[in-house]
Write a protein that holds these residues in place. Structure first.
Motif, PDB file in Angstrom:
ATOM      1  N   ASN A  74       0.627  -1.235   0.077  1.00  0.00           N
ATOM      2  CA  ASN A  74       0.034  -0.033  -0.035  1.00  0.00           C
ATOM      3  C   ASN A  74       0.890   1.109  -0.002  1.00  0.00           C
ATOM      4  O   ASN A  74       0.340   2.496   0.017  1.00  0.00           O
ATOM      5  CB  ASN A  74      -1.020   0.020   1.111  1.00  0.00           C
ATOM      6  CG  ASN A  74      -1.879  -1.053   1.330  1.00  0.00           C
ATOM      7  OD1 ASN A  74      -2.301  -1.644   0.305  1.00  0.00           O
ATOM      8  ND2 ASN A  74      -2.165  -1.501   2.330  1.00  0.00           N
ATOM      9  N   SER A  75       2.295   1.336   0.012  1.00  0.00           N
ATOM     10  CA  SER A  75       3.098   2.292   0.112  1.00  0.00           C
ATOM     11  C   SER A  75       2.315   3.598  -0.875  1.00  0.00           C
ATOM     12  O   SER A  75       2.730   4.626  -0.623  1.00  0.00           O
ATOM     13  CB  SER A  75       4.452   2.057  -0.024  1.00  0.00           C
ATOM     14  OG  SER A  75       4.886   1.380  -1.356  1.00  0.00           O
ATOM     15  N   LYS A  76       2.214   3.034  -2.149  1.00  0.00           N
ATOM     16  CA  LYS A  76       1.768   4.006  -3.180  1.00  0.00           C
ATOM     17  C   LYS A  76       0.683   4.831  -3.019  1.00  0.00           C
ATOM     18  O   LYS A  76       0.386   5.787  -3.551  1.00  0.00           O
ATOM     19  CB  LYS A  76       1.655   3.222  -4.624  1.00  0.00           C
ATOM     20  CG  LYS A  76       3.175   2.890  -5.157  1.00  0.00           C
ATOM     21  CD  LYS A  76       3.101   2.314  -6.466  1.00  0.00           C
ATOM     22  CE  LYS A  76       4.204   1.893  -6.901  1.00  0.00           C
ATOM     23  NZ  LYS A  76       4.025   1.235  -8.201  1.00  0.00           N
ATOM     24  N   ARG A  77      -0.176   4.362  -1.917  1.00  0.00           N
ATOM     25  CA  ARG A  77      -1.461   4.809  -1.381  1.00  0.00           C
ATOM     26  C   ARG A  77      -1.210   6.104  -0.510  1.00  0.00           C
ATOM     27  O   ARG A  77      -2.142   6.751   0.034  1.00  0.00           O
ATOM     28  CB  ARG A  77      -2.406   3.856  -0.856  1.00  0.00           C
ATOM     29  CG  ARG A  77      -2.797   2.800  -1.914  1.00  0.00           C
ATOM     30  CD  ARG A  77      -3.634   1.626  -1.044  1.00  0.00           C
ATOM     31  NE  ARG A  77      -4.596   2.169  -0.411  1.00  0.00           N
ATOM     32  CZ  ARG A  77      -5.439   1.407   0.349  1.00  0.00           C
ATOM     33  NH1 ARG A  77      -5.250   0.179   0.394  1.00  0.00           N
ATOM     34  NH2 ARG A  77      -6.625   1.967   0.644  1.00  0.00           N
ATOM     35  N   TRP A  78       0.090   6.458  -0.193  1.00  0.00           N
ATOM     36  CA  TRP A  78       0.371   7.342   0.662  1.00  0.00           C
ATOM     37  C   TRP A  78       0.031   8.859  -0.143  1.00  0.00           C
ATOM     38  O   TRP A  78       0.747   9.225  -0.958  1.00  0.00           O
ATOM     39  CB  TRP A  78       1.819   7.352   1.109  1.00  0.00           C
ATOM     40  CG  TRP A  78       2.150   8.392   2.114  1.00  0.00           C
ATOM     41  CD1 TRP A  78       2.552   9.713   1.969  1.00  0.00           C
ATOM     42  CD2 TRP A  78       2.130   8.157   3.699  1.00  0.00           C
ATOM     43  NE1 TRP A  78       2.583  10.411   3.403  1.00  0.00           N
ATOM     44  CE2 TRP A  78       2.557   9.507   4.369  1.00  0.00           C
ATOM     45  CE3 TRP A  78       2.076   7.258   4.384  1.00  0.00           C
ATOM     46  CZ2 TRP A  78       2.547   9.584   5.669  1.00  0.00           C
ATOM     47  CZ3 TRP A  78       2.085   7.403   5.652  1.00  0.00           C
ATOM     48  CH2 TRP A  78       2.333   8.498   6.398  1.00  0.00           C
ATOM     49  N   ILE A  79      -0.735   9.922   0.606  1.00  0.00           N
ATOM     50  CA  ILE A  79      -1.049  10.769  -0.020  1.00  0.00           C
ATOM     51  C   ILE A  79      -0.766  11.965   0.960  1.00  0.00           C
ATOM     52  O   ILE A  79      -0.895  12.139   2.008  1.00  0.00           O
ATOM     53  CB  ILE A  79      -2.548  11.058  -0.303  1.00  0.00           C
ATOM     54  CG1 ILE A  79      -3.022   9.759  -1.329  1.00  0.00           C
ATOM     55  CG2 ILE A  79      -2.871  12.393  -0.930  1.00  0.00           C
ATOM     56  CD1 ILE A  79      -4.448   9.775  -1.379  1.00  0.00           C
ATOM     57  N   LYS A  80       0.186  12.957   0.280  1.00  0.00           N
ATOM     58  CA  LYS A  80       0.746  14.140   1.046  1.00  0.00           C
ATOM     59  C   LYS A  80      -0.363  15.111   1.809  1.00  0.00           C
ATOM     60  O   LYS A  80      -0.304  15.582   2.756  1.00  0.00           O
ATOM     61  CB  LYS A  80       1.755  14.912   0.519  1.00  0.00           C
ATOM     62  CG  LYS A  80       3.105  14.230   0.244  1.00  0.00           C
ATOM     63  CD  LYS A  80       4.140  15.118  -0.405  1.00  0.00           C
ATOM     64  CE  LYS A  80       5.429  14.710  -0.536  1.00  0.00           C
ATOM     65  NZ  LYS A  80       6.262  15.769  -1.020  1.00  0.00           N
ATOM     66  N   ASP A  81      -1.435  15.180   1.226  1.00  0.00           N
ATOM     67  CA  ASP A  81      -2.491  16.047   1.449  1.00  0.00           C
ATOM     68  C   ASP A  81      -3.413  15.421   2.842  1.00  0.00           C
ATOM     69  O   ASP A  81      -4.010  16.162   3.350  1.00  0.00           O
ATOM     70  CB  ASP A  81      -3.335  16.423   0.224  1.00  0.00           C
ATOM     71  CG  ASP A  81      -2.603  17.124  -0.615  1.00  0.00           C
ATOM     72  OD1 ASP A  81      -1.641  17.918  -0.528  1.00  0.00           O
ATOM     73  OD2 ASP A  81      -3.301  17.186  -2.060  1.00  0.00           O
ATOM     74  N   LYS A  82      -3.186  14.191   2.991  1.00  0.00           N
ATOM     75  CA  LYS A  82      -3.850  13.606   4.060  1.00  0.00           C
ATOM     76  C   LYS A  82      -3.052  13.787   5.265  1.00  0.00           C
ATOM     77  O   LYS A  82      -1.861  13.864   5.400  1.00  0.00           O
ATOM     78  CB  LYS A  82      -4.204  12.088   3.748  1.00  0.00           C
ATOM     79  CG  LYS A  82      -5.201  11.954   2.496  1.00  0.00           C
ATOM     80  CD  LYS A  82      -5.498  10.339   2.158  1.00  0.00           C
ATOM     81  CE  LYS A  82      -5.801   9.712   3.286  1.00  0.00           C
ATOM     82  NZ  LYS A  82      -6.129   8.233   3.079  1.00  0.00           N
ATOM     83  N   GLN A  83      -3.977  13.627   6.442  1.00  0.00           N
ATOM     84  CA  GLN A  83      -3.281  13.428   7.549  1.00  0.00           C
ATOM     85  C   GLN A  83      -2.186  12.400   7.783  1.00  0.00           C
ATOM     86  O   GLN A  83      -2.874  11.185   7.306  1.00  0.00           O
ATOM     87  CB  GLN A  83      -4.385  13.499   8.948  1.00  0.00           C
ATOM     88  CG  GLN A  83      -5.177  14.917   8.877  1.00  0.00           C
ATOM     89  CD  GLN A  83      -4.416  16.213   9.226  1.00  0.00           C
ATOM     90  OE1 GLN A  83      -3.278  15.975  10.120  1.00  0.00           O
ATOM     91  NE2 GLN A  83      -4.451  17.315   8.898  1.00  0.00           N
ATOM     92  N   PHE A  84      -1.103  12.658   8.451  1.00  0.00           N
ATOM     93  CA  PHE A  84      -0.121  11.371   8.629  1.00  0.00           C
ATOM     94  C   PHE A  84      -0.914  10.179   9.372  1.00  0.00           C
ATOM     95  O   PHE A  84      -0.731   9.282   8.934  1.00  0.00           O
ATOM     96  CB  PHE A  84       1.056  12.193   9.491  1.00  0.00           C
ATOM     97  CG  PHE A  84       2.017  10.998   9.754  1.00  0.00           C
ATOM     98  CD1 PHE A  84       3.071  11.106   8.872  1.00  0.00           C
ATOM     99  CD2 PHE A  84       1.977   9.988  10.649  1.00  0.00           C
ATOM    100  CE1 PHE A  84       4.292  10.240   8.811  1.00  0.00           C
ATOM    101  CE2 PHE A  84       3.161   9.440  10.753  1.00  0.00           C
ATOM    102  CZ  PHE A  84       4.227   9.488   9.887  1.00  0.00           C
ATOM    103  N   LEU A  85      -1.557  10.515  10.426  1.00  0.00           N
ATOM    104  CA  LEU A  85      -2.255   9.153  11.099  1.00  0.00           C
ATOM    105  C   LEU A  85      -3.233   8.722  10.169  1.00  0.00           C
ATOM    106  O   LEU A  85      -3.247   7.215  10.100  1.00  0.00           O
ATOM    107  CB  LEU A  85      -2.777   9.737  12.377  1.00  0.00           C
ATOM    108  CG  LEU A  85      -1.671  10.207  13.414  1.00  0.00           C
ATOM    109  CD1 LEU A  85      -2.552  10.529  14.669  1.00  0.00           C
ATOM    110  CD2 LEU A  85      -0.502   9.177  13.855  1.00  0.00           C
TER     111      LEU A  85
END
Length: 309
Positions: free
Chosen positions: A195-206
């Motif tokens: 799922n690492s590619k699902r990380w979105i900078k605009d979303k909250q870290f947690l």
């Protein structure tokens, strides 16, 4: 006669050396006096209330600075005796230092101003770490310095993750190490890779972290103690086990509460469904099971497909 001449010249040479030494001392005192006056003047510009300590010769100074969020920081400044000809050496408890811009016309207040700007750049980094410390079960470090960029989190079942936050880009995907052995560690590690590619900078870290690990994130023990009825009334666990078969319910906490105000017992909806199915008086209408609370016998209704995504 010759002896007298030798004594005369020797005495004259001694007087000359004494005079040179005295002149040198006078120059040093004048330079020192100029240095002290300059440093005192520059401390005045910064504000004596910010000075927390200094060396006897004023070459070592420490100032207390508050950032925009009220966090306190100490900057250590080491001055050269030729100040301001040579730039000072600076250090602080931050993840990385800034490049000091200095000229012969620069003053201590310029160092402090540049440090303040540097602190502002680090606000997002520290805010991210504050969120982690406040919301997750952090086991190391217990008392982190502002320079530390990692957090070790207890995920339960003897599984830990080590997150390293990028101080230059704290909203980016962090480095993650999985510590422990057994199927849970491997399961979370595989989810992270998948799922690492699902990380979105605009979303909250947690929120990103929860999305990647596909599990409920563990809260600090002191928060758990303050919450009422966080354990399930059927399985007596706070969280469901981490299991692929549970899909999005894997590792989640209680999600159903009895409506009876005198009961308010909490359950995992999955556990409640299994329990209701074991009772002969339970009725089903479409995808909803109707039965009684195991504790107060008040009516309860729970969706059968609540465990399916």
């Amino acid at each position: 006669m010759v002896l007298l001449l030798l004594l005369y010249f020797a005495f004259g040479g001694w007087l000359y050396l004494q005079e040179c030494a005295e002149q040198r001392r006078c120059r040093e005192m004048a330079e020192a006096s100029t240095f002290y006056r300059a440093v005192y003047s520059e401390i005045e510009e910064v504000g004596w209330e910010h000075l927390v300590r200094f060396g006897g010769d004023l070459t070592s100074l420490s100032f207390r600075i508050l950032d925009g969020k009220g966090r306190m920081h100490i900057i250590e400044i080491q001055l050269d005796k030729t100040h301001p000809k040579c730039p000072p050496s600076i250090s602080a408890d931050v993840p990385y230092m800034f490049d000091l811009k200095w000229s012969t016309h620069s003053r201590l207040k310029d160092v402090v101003q540049q440090f303040k700007k540097h602190l502002e750049k680090l606000q997002a980094f520290w805010s991210t770490l504050d969120d982690i410390d406040r919301s997750l079960w952090v086991v190391d470090p217990k008392q982190a310095s502002p320079a530390v960029s990692y957090r070790q989190i207890n995920m339960g079942n003897d599984c830990f993750i080590m997150l390293s936050i990028n101080a230059f880009d704290p909203r980016s995907l962090p480095e993650c190490r999985f510590i422990g052995s057994g199927p849970i560690v491997n399961l979370l590690r595989n989810r992270w890779r998948r799922n690492s590619k699902r990380w979105i900078k605009d979303k909250q870290f947690l929120e990103n972290l929860k999305c990647l690990l596909e599990t409920q994130l563990p809260i600090p023990p002191d928060v758990q103690k303050n919450e009422q009825q966080v354990e399930c009334g059927i399985c007596y666990a706070q969280s469901l086990p981490i299991d692929e078969e549970l899909r999005h319910k894997s590792g989640t906490g209680t999600d159903y509460t009895c409506d009876n105000t005198s009961c308010k017992r909490a359950f995992h909806s999955i556990c409640l469904v299994d329990w209701l199915r074991s009772i002969t008086t339970t009725r089903q209408s479409f995808d909803v099971l109707f039965g009684s609370c195991p504790y107060c016998s008040e009516p309860v209704a729970v969706k059968i497909d609540s465990m399916k995504k």
